[in-house]
Design a protein around this motif. Structure first.
Motif, PDB file in Angstrom:
ATOM      1  N   UNK A  27      -0.757   1.215  -6.531  1.00  0.00           N
ATOM      2  CA  UNK A  27      -0.224   1.393  -5.174  1.00  0.00           C
ATOM      3  C   UNK A  27      -0.340   0.100  -4.386  1.00  0.00           C
ATOM      4  N   UNK A  28      -1.497  -0.561  -4.501  1.00  0.00           N
ATOM      5  CA  UNK A  28      -1.723  -1.815  -3.782  1.00  0.00           C
ATOM      6  C   UNK A  28      -0.748  -2.898  -4.256  1.00  0.00           C
ATOM      7  N   UNK A  29      -0.604  -3.036  -5.579  1.00  0.00           N
ATOM      8  CA  UNK A  29       0.276  -4.067  -6.131  1.00  0.00           C
ATOM      9  C   UNK A  29       1.737  -3.803  -5.776  1.00  0.00           C
ATOM     10  N   UNK A  30       2.160  -2.542  -5.872  1.00  0.00           N
ATOM     11  CA  UNK A  30       3.553  -2.206  -5.549  1.00  0.00           C
ATOM     12  C   UNK A  30       3.840  -2.460  -4.072  1.00  0.00           C
ATOM     13  N   UNK A  31       2.882  -2.129  -3.223  1.00  0.00           N
ATOM     14  CA  UNK A  31       3.053  -2.377  -1.785  1.00  0.00           C
ATOM     15  C   UNK A  31       3.174  -3.869  -1.505  1.00  0.00           C
ATOM     16  N   UNK A  32       2.337  -4.663  -2.152  1.00  0.00           N
ATOM     17  CA  UNK A  32       2.368  -6.115  -1.962  1.00  0.00           C
ATOM     18  C   UNK A  32       3.731  -6.681  -2.343  1.00  0.00           C
ATOM     19  N   UNK A  33       4.196  -6.359  -3.545  1.00  0.00           N
ATOM     20  CA  UNK A  33       5.462  -6.919  -4.019  1.00  0.00           C
ATOM     21  C   UNK A  33       6.640  -6.444  -3.181  1.00  0.00           C
ATOM     22  N   UNK A  34       6.638  -5.156  -2.821  1.00  0.00           N
ATOM     23  CA  UNK A  34       7.744  -4.621  -2.027  1.00  0.00           C
ATOM     24  C   UNK A  34       7.763  -5.238  -0.635  1.00  0.00           C
ATOM     25  N   UNK A  35       6.592  -5.399  -0.032  1.00  0.00           N
ATOM     26  CA  UNK A  35       6.528  -5.969   1.320  1.00  0.00           C
ATOM     27  C   UNK A  35       6.973  -7.423   1.329  1.00  0.00           C
ATOM     28  N   UNK A  36       6.511  -8.190   0.362  1.00  0.00           N
ATOM     29  CA  UNK A  36       6.908  -9.597   0.302  1.00  0.00           C
ATOM     30  C   UNK A  36       8.421  -9.716   0.112  1.00  0.00           C
ATOM     31  N   UNK A  73       8.688  -5.924  11.861  1.00  0.00           N
ATOM     32  CA  UNK A  73       9.318  -5.114  10.814  1.00  0.00           C
ATOM     33  C   UNK A  73       8.485  -5.109   9.534  1.00  0.00           C
ATOM     34  N   UNK A  74       7.924  -6.279   9.185  1.00  0.00           N
ATOM     35  CA  UNK A  74       7.086  -6.368   7.988  1.00  0.00           C
ATOM     36  C   UNK A  74       5.838  -5.522   8.135  1.00  0.00           C
ATOM     37  N   UNK A  75       5.223  -5.545   9.324  1.00  0.00           N
ATOM     38  CA  UNK A  75       4.020  -4.745   9.561  1.00  0.00           C
ATOM     39  C   UNK A  75       4.321  -3.254   9.466  1.00  0.00           C
ATOM     40  N   UNK A  76       5.463  -2.832  10.036  1.00  0.00           N
ATOM     41  CA  UNK A  76       5.853  -1.423   9.944  1.00  0.00           C
ATOM     42  C   UNK A  76       6.174  -1.041   8.505  1.00  0.00           C
ATOM     43  N   UNK A  77       6.810  -1.961   7.764  1.00  0.00           N
ATOM     44  CA  UNK A  77       7.169  -1.668   6.380  1.00  0.00           C
ATOM     45  C   UNK A  77       5.935  -1.494   5.511  1.00  0.00           C
ATOM     46  N   UNK A  78       4.971  -2.415   5.618  1.00  0.00           N
ATOM     47  CA  UNK A  78       3.810  -2.345   4.736  1.00  0.00           C
ATOM     48  C   UNK A  78       3.004  -1.071   4.998  1.00  0.00           C
TER      49      UNK A  78
END
Length: 352
Positions: free
Chosen positions: A112-121, A332-337
């Motif tokens: 979950x952490x890794x997927x969130x990182x890659x998707x957010x970036x 937007x990035x903060x809301x997305x993550x």
């Protein structure tokens, strides 16, 4: 034959240099320590028990910097509080955890952490192009949001090579929006029906700075705070491979450009190793409960000092200095993550 007169000539200067350094940083350390002490005292007042000293410290720091200004004589010590004191406090946090707790994150939690990182970036860089934000600034905001705030921005800039204004803007973005998330997420834990560990994973996977994660996650209790710290440090450990990947992309972009052969090696967040080492010590050595309680109090105070320093370096006017679009990108990035990580947690039914 007598030795040349200047063989050890530099040695007498070392104590003098150290003394000058102490004199330079002492006022700022005293200032952040005073704010931390004030926050600790406020925490003990009726009605303020639900607000951690760390949260109160950053609010006092931000108010002081933007209403009065951080005095020049305090700046060296403020920087030491924000970097060295913070990292030392994170290392000490390891003495409150065990290896068994690390295992509790599990493969699904790490995924979950890794997927969130890659998707957010990826999302942040993509949206930056759509908004017309400079690529380098967008990458800095993306790194700061997806990994670990200001430290990720500074590390990423070793390969992104943005100018100082972009770095300052990116740090201002992740500090302000990370601080907003630090305040907002604890208020949403109850309405969203998140238990302690689920809330800890959410904060660790979505809030920008380590200190902000600690401040937010401990609002939901000690278990949530410990788990949020573990999740966040797991995320920080992913900084090195991301910076390496960005370096490879930067080298590919500049392959045919003159003078582009140099490539800085990405830094290793060494305090993560210290944190893990202290967990190992806590697993092997039985620390008396009285000593451990003193370590917990010291750790909280040092984190409050670091957050006070963060507030004293947060200039709200910097968000307006380069226009609205980069600030919108940071928001937007903060809301997305936050929303993406929460969605994954809900979809997978993760409970620790």
């Amino acid at each position: 034959m007598p030795a040349p007169a200047n063989v050890h000539a530099d040695r007498p200067d070392r104590p003098a240099h150290f003394a000058r350094h102490i004199r330079a940083v002492a006022p700022g350390l005293l200032l952040t320590g005073t704010i931390a002490a004030a926050a600790t005292a406020l925490h003990g007042l009726p009605g303020a028990a639900d607000l951690s000293p760390m949260l109160l410290a950053i609010v006092i720091g931000i108010a002081g910097h933007n209403l009065v200004g951080t005095p020049a004589w305090a700046v060296p010590g403020v920087k030491v509080s924000l970097r060295r004191v913070l990292r030392f406090a994170i290392i000490l946090l390891g003495l409150q955890l065990t290896t068994a707790q690390l295992i509790e994150v599990g493969g699904e939690g790490l995924a979950i952490i890794a997927a969130t990182l890659l998707a957010t970036f990826s999302f942040t860089v993509w949206l930056g192009r759509r908004l017309g934000v400079d690529r380098k600034l967008a990458e800095l905001i993306a790194a700061g949001t997806s990994i670990c705030g200001a430290s990720a921005i500074i590390a990423t800039n070793t390969v992104t090579r943005a100018d100082d204004e972009d770095v300052a803007y990116g740090i201002a973005c992740v500090t302000v929006f990370g601080s907003a998330a630090m305040i907002a997420l604890p208020l949403l834990a109850g309405p969203l029906g998140l238990d302690a560990r689920t809330f800890g994973l959410w904060t660790g996977a979505s809030i920008h700075e380590i200190a902000q994660v600690v401040a937010a996650s401990f609002q939901a209790g000690h278990d949530a705070g410990e788990f949020g710290t573990i999740a966040k440090l797991s995320r920080v450990a992913m900084l090195a491979p991301l910076v390496i990947g960005l370096g490879l992309l930067a080298r590919a972009r500049l392959r045919h450009a003159p003078g582009s052969a140099g490539h800085a090696a990405p830094p290793m967040p060494w305090f993560v190793l210290g944190f893990l080492a202290m967990i190992g010590v806590n697993h092997v050595v039985a620390i008396p409960s009285g000593v451990k309680s003193q370590i917990v109090a010291l750790t909280t105070f040092l984190l409050a000092m670091a957050l006070a320093a963060m507030g004293l370096e947060t200039d709200l006017r910097k968000l307006a200095a380069r226009g609205l679009r980069p600030a919108l990108l940071g928001l937007a990035a903060a809301l997305f993550v936050a929303s993406f990580s929460l969605t994954l947690i809900k979809l997978t039914g993760w409970h620790g």
